[in-house]
Scaffold this motif. Structure first.
Motif, PDB file in Angstrom:
ATOM      1  N   UNK A 131       0.825  -1.203   0.000  1.00  0.00           N
ATOM      2  CA  UNK A 131       0.000   0.000   0.000  1.00  0.00           C
ATOM      3  C   UNK A 131       0.857   1.250   0.000  1.00  0.00           C
ATOM      4  N   UNK A 132       0.668   2.083  -1.016  1.00  0.00           N
ATOM      5  CA  UNK A 132       1.413   3.340  -1.071  1.00  0.00           C
ATOM      6  C   UNK A 132       1.077   4.236   0.108  1.00  0.00           C
ATOM      7  N   UNK A 133      -0.183   4.225   0.529  1.00  0.00           N
ATOM      8  CA  UNK A 133      -0.600   5.118   1.617  1.00  0.00           C
ATOM      9  C   UNK A 133      -0.086   4.686   2.983  1.00  0.00           C
ATOM     10  N   UNK A 134       0.385   3.440   3.091  1.00  0.00           N
ATOM     11  CA  UNK A 134       0.956   2.984   4.359  1.00  0.00           C
ATOM     12  C   UNK A 134       2.441   2.656   4.204  1.00  0.00           C
ATOM     13  N   UNK A 135       3.078   3.263   3.222  1.00  0.00           N
ATOM     14  CA  UNK A 135       4.515   3.064   3.027  1.00  0.00           C
ATOM     15  C   UNK A 135       5.277   3.407   4.306  1.00  0.00           C
ATOM     16  N   UNK A 136       6.372   2.708   4.506  1.00  0.00           N
ATOM     17  CA  UNK A 136       7.218   3.014   5.664  1.00  0.00           C
ATOM     18  C   UNK A 136       8.013   4.300   5.456  1.00  0.00           C
ATOM     19  N   UNK A 137       7.853   4.891   4.277  1.00  0.00           N
ATOM     20  CA  UNK A 137       8.405   6.216   4.063  1.00  0.00           C
ATOM     21  C   UNK A 137       9.833   6.224   3.559  1.00  0.00           C
ATOM     22  N   UNK A 138      10.426   7.414   3.622  1.00  0.00           N
ATOM     23  CA  UNK A 138      11.767   7.659   3.098  1.00  0.00           C
ATOM     24  C   UNK A 138      12.727   7.945   4.246  1.00  0.00           C
ATOM     25  N   UNK A 139      13.981   7.667   4.031  1.00  0.00           N
ATOM     26  CA  UNK A 139      14.980   7.910   5.073  1.00  0.00           C
ATOM     27  C   UNK A 139      15.015   9.386   5.450  1.00  0.00           C
ATOM     28  N   UNK A 140      14.921  10.249   4.439  1.00  0.00           N
ATOM     29  CA  UNK A 140      14.873  11.692   4.680  1.00  0.00           C
ATOM     30  C   UNK A 140      13.449  12.171   4.434  1.00  0.00           C
ATOM     31  N   UNK A 141      12.832  12.780   5.432  1.00  0.00           N
ATOM     32  CA  UNK A 141      11.441  13.211   5.352  1.00  0.00           C
ATOM     33  C   UNK A 141      11.267  14.254   4.253  1.00  0.00           C
ATOM     34  N   UNK A 142      10.174  14.114   3.509  1.00  0.00           N
ATOM     35  CA  UNK A 142       9.819  15.076   2.472  1.00  0.00           C
ATOM     36  C   UNK A 142       8.322  15.335   2.520  1.00  0.00           C
ATOM     37  N   UNK A 143       7.904  16.465   1.975  1.00  0.00           N
ATOM     38  CA  UNK A 143       6.485  16.741   1.841  1.00  0.00           C
ATOM     39  C   UNK A 143       5.865  15.779   0.835  1.00  0.00           C
ATOM     40  N   UNK A 151      22.477   1.723   8.311  1.00  0.00           N
ATOM     41  CA  UNK A 151      21.728   2.972   8.203  1.00  0.00           C
ATOM     42  C   UNK A 151      20.225   2.724   8.263  1.00  0.00           C
ATOM     43  N   UNK A 152      19.761   1.670   7.597  1.00  0.00           N
ATOM     44  CA  UNK A 152      18.335   1.382   7.504  1.00  0.00           C
ATOM     45  C   UNK A 152      18.120  -0.116   7.429  1.00  0.00           C
ATOM     46  N   UNK A 153      17.169  -0.621   8.212  1.00  0.00           N
ATOM     47  CA  UNK A 153      16.887  -2.051   8.251  1.00  0.00           C
ATOM     48  C   UNK A 153      15.920  -2.411   7.116  1.00  0.00           C
TER      49      UNK A 153
END
Length: 396
Positions: free
Chosen positions: A15-27, A186-188
């Protein structure tokens, strides 16, 4: 709030809407899902553009009709979208992974990778999947706020795990390519599990595209004939059926029609086998797919057997054909020559690439030279070799 993808209808889709996101936050984007943004960043990257002049079996100058890494990636993306759509998965994520899966390949295909891995043996080795991760997390310099492309967790996970868990069968972090082990700090990316279903789709789409376009390219190059294919299970049946139905049709059309049918049959097999596994496993989320002890997306046993025979045929009659061997031997020498010279004399690198070096034959210099060579196209590698080794060439 991230945009959803209404086309991803299966409960086990990522699900794109529940993605764990990006390492660096963006709008968040007002017009694109997170996975659509990932796809667009891949397409606009320098590494993606360079795939145009990176080949798989034939060096770029040997003919315009043979596949390059770019045309191959586009074919994989088309197949991946088709399979993902039928299975109710996120087509955008499947497409993103298909487009990005070859970014880390060296010039000259697997011959270039073998040569660079040999050169890098004392410095952690070379692996094209690890190099893909390095490109999208570090080497692409496009954004002011971060290095790399800052892709979502799901895309990064799919790029490194599309062929299965990396920490399985007793393997530890010490067994992984250096770039993967470094990024794990850096990221798991949960390297002990399978990837999500879209990554599994991209992996099999790669197999489908690769096998079929190698048949096409091998026939065009005269490395084998249609008659040679007749003894192969499934492949021979497909070609025989086309020839029987369309007697007297020109060979080029016979080849195209047979390849089209082969691709369709393999796609149909993946969909049917995956549906059988879905019925058996009943996954309710993408996390359930990752936790299964086997892939959810797969060929049937019969199709796996057919593909194994085809791959053995292609290995013998195409990848080890003397004409290909000669070309790949030259390619390996070019890569080795470039690495040895630039590692010994890093001052020959441009100022940009000298940054981060630690002197002649240093560890960091080896990594920089490796990144430099891995990013080369076939054309650029040949030209660089000529400039540096041809004493009659006035260019520098």
């Amino acid at each position: 709030m991230p945009l959803p993808n209404p086309a991803a209808t299966a409960p086990y889709a990522t699900r794109a809407e529940t993605s764990r996101g990006r390492l660096h936050k963006e709008e968040e984007s007002a017009t694109r899902t997170d996975f659509q943004r990932d796809r667009d960043r891949i397409i606009h990257s320098g590494a993606f553009r360079r795939l145009k002049y990176k080949t798989q079996v034939f060096v770029y100058h040997e003919g315009d009709n043979y596949r390059t890494r770019l045309s191959h990636s586009l074919e994989v993306a088309q197949i991946a979208r088709s399979i993902a759509r039928v299975l109710g998965l996120d087509e955008d994520l499947a497409e993103t992974l298909a487009l990005a899966h070859d970014l880390g390949h060296t010039p000259f295909g697997h011959a270039g990778e073998t040569a660079l891995d040999d050169c890098m043996a004392p410095y952690g080795g070379f692996d094209h999947n690890a190099q893909t991760l390095r490109i999208v997390t570090k080497l692409e310099h496009r954004y002011i706020a971060f290095d790399g492309l800052n892709l979502t967790w799901e895309t990064l996970e799919g790029l490194v795990k599309h062929n299965g868990p990396l920490l399985a069968g007793g393997r530890t972090m010490d067994d992984l390519p250096r770039a993967l082990a470094e990024y794990a700090e850096v990221q798991d990316l949960e390297l002990s599990t399978f990837a999500g279903p879209e990554a599994q789709v991209a992996a099999l789409s790669d197999d489908i595209a690769y096998n079929n376009h190698d048949i096409d390219d091998g026939l065009r190059a005269g490395l084998f004939t249609i008659d040679d294919l007749m003894a192969l299970p499934h492949v021979g049946d497909i070609f025989r059926g086309v020839i029987d139905k369309y007697p007297g049709v020109e060979t080029a059309r016979i080849i195209h029609e047979a390849i089209r049918r082969l691709i369709g049959s393999m796609i149909g097999d993946v969909i049917a086998e995956t549906r059988r596994r879905i019925d058996a496993e009943r996954p309710e989320t993408a996390a359930d797919v990752r936790a299964l002890g086997r892939p959810l997306v797969a060929f049937s046993r019969e199709m796996n057997d057919h593909n194994a025979v085809l791959k053995e045929f292609l290995f013998t009659r195409m990848y080890r054909h003397y004409r290909v061997n000669r070309s790949m031997s030259k390619a390996k020498r070019i890569v080795r020559d470039l690495f040895e010279l630039l590692h010994r004399e890093p001052e020959l690198l441009s100022p940009e690439w000298q940054q981060g070096c630690d002197g002649p034959e240093g560890f960091k210099t080896a990594r920089r030279v490796c990144d430099f060579i891995a990013g080369m196209t076939d054309k650029f590698a040949i030209e660089e070799h000529r400039k540096l080794f041809d004493l009659d060439d006035p260019r520098s």
